[in-house]
Design an enzyme around this catalytic site. Structure first.
Site, mmCIF file in Angstrom:
data_model
loop_
_atom_site.group_PDB
_atom_site.id
_atom_site.type_symbol
_atom_site.label_atom_id
_atom_site.label_comp_id
_atom_site.label_asym_id
_atom_site.label_seq_id
_atom_site.Cartn_x
_atom_site.Cartn_y
_atom_site.Cartn_z
ATOM 1 C CB THR A 147 -0.934 0.032 1.222
ATOM 2 O OG1 THR A 147 -0.161 -0.111 2.420
ATOM 3 C CG2 THR A 147 -1.964 -1.074 1.137
ATOM 4 C CD GLU A 148 0.822 3.903 3.841
ATOM 5 O OE1 GLU A 148 1.775 4.512 4.393
ATOM 6 O OE2 GLU A 148 -0.292 3.769 4.385
ATOM 7 C CG LEU A 149 7.103 -0.019 -2.884
ATOM 8 C CD1 LEU A 149 7.827 -0.887 -1.857
ATOM 9 C CD2 LEU A 149 6.880 -0.807 -4.180
#
Length: 373
Positions: A263-265
């Site tokens: 989700t928040e790479l």
């Protein structure tokens, strides 16, 4: 003979255009991975309002999923009880519709970036469990119903579990206990039965956290409360986590019966005072040795950074049957939160597009990786 030559020329042109079209189509991240998982990015207000043409072009060409970086957090959506501000969120959702994207809402229930009124009564004391439940329900129902059918997935609860597997001692937990999580999912499901619902967290590969999240998922499923995915934030650095640790987490979550969302790479090349963390409460004073690449990355460091990203994408492709989407936390290096965390004022290079909005070599390599599978 002339007619035959013309016909052959037209056929050749059609074939050339077809081949060119295929090459053009495969030359983006979203098209290269279209049969594997969504490729997404988080958008700040600059991108949401399309203030920069270069940024807008990157968003539209490279990504088929977007998530709101900040504008859908409760402190912005409902700064005062019953007074909602939807202008930025409306614009964000409209952008997703215009570009036919898989739009994600982030986040409904989170202990951080939350308005002060949420937990207190008129005397400044903690509200009762009944009042907090009603406030949660009203916030979730109002927001999710507004975007019903438009927002395809919601980060319903964010960062509620600690690395050791214990529950974060937030006000949600102190007032409602563990039940605040199933309640949030229940309210979201009521508001939009077709939207995907996710639990999202950082340091998601820690064994204690895996165990508790898996237990939580199974508990909700056994009670008929829908949860569709676990979001693994993937704020990683050059050494932590190991690929084996990350793979184990992906497999464990999938075995619990949910899809995995990366989700928040982002991948930081900078040293950390304590290891990988995404807790926005963590701050340390600026230290010069913590900011070694002010003028750009040395070639050897850049190669190691690229190889690390490649290894993660190889892992994602290996488990593409378990993964719903891979979303970067930001568009370009200049906007990455990693420039200021955990040491303010640093220069980091955590994303695929540089400070001039130009694609780094890693973009082509990641595209070719998908084409070779």
């Amino acid at each position: 003979m002339k007619q035959v030559i013309i016909s052959l020329s037209i056929a050749t042109l059609a074939i050339s255009n077809s081949v060119f079209g295929q090459q053009e189509k495969s030359a983006t991240l979203k098209s290269a991975y279209q049969n594997d998982f969504f490729i997404g990015t988080a958008l700040g207000l600059s991108q949401i309002y399309e203030s920069d043409k270069q940024e807008s072009k990157i968003v539209a060409n490279q990504f088929n999923s977007i998530v709101a970086e900040n504008c859908m957090k409760s402190m912005f959506l409902q700064p005062q009880e019953g007074q909602f501000f939807f202008e930025d969120a409306d614009k964000f959702v409209a952008l997703g519709e215009k570009n036919k994207m898989f739009t994600i809402g982030h986040t409904l229930i989170w202990h951080s970036q939350l308005p002060d009124w949420f937990f207190i009564d008129k005397n400044g004391k903690d509200v009762s469990p009944e009042v907090l439940k009603q406030r949660m329900k009203n916030h979730i129902h109002t927001v999710v119903t507004r975007y019903k059918g438009k927002v395809k997935g919601w980060d319903v609860v964010n960062e509620a579990i600690m690395e050791d597997g214990s529950y974060r001692k937030s006000k949600f937990y102190e007032i409602l206990g563990e039940e605040f999580i199933p309640l949030a999912f229940k309210y979201a499901q009521e508001a939009d039965p077709k939207a995907e619902l996710y639990y999202n967290d950082y340091n998601e590969w820690h064994l204690g956290k895996i165990e508790t999240v898996v237990k939580m998922v199974k508990n909700m499923k056994s009670r008929g409360i829908r949860i569709d995915g676990v979001g693994m934030q993937a704020h990683v650095d050059m050494t932590s986590p190991t690929l084996a640790e990350y793979e184990k987490a992906i497999v464990k979550y999938a075995q619990a019966g949910v899809k995995v969302n990366i989700t928040e790479l982002d991948l930081s090349v900078l040293p950390s005072p304590w290891g990988t963390s995404a807790n926005v409460a963590d701050k340390v004073e600026y230290d010069e040795k913590m900011n070694p690449y002010v003028n750009g990355l040395p070639k050897d460091v850049e190669e190691k950074w690229e190889n690390r990203y490649m290894d993660f994408f190889k892992l994602f492709l290996k488990h593409k049957d378990k993964i719903r989407r891979v979303t970067f936390w930001g568009l370009t290096d200049s906007q990455s939160w990693k420039n200021d965390f955990p040491v303010k004022g640093r220069t980091d290079y955590a994303l695929f597009f540089d400070r001039k909005c130009e694609a780094k070599p890693i973009v082509e390599k990641i595209i070719k990786l998908a084409e070779k599978k």
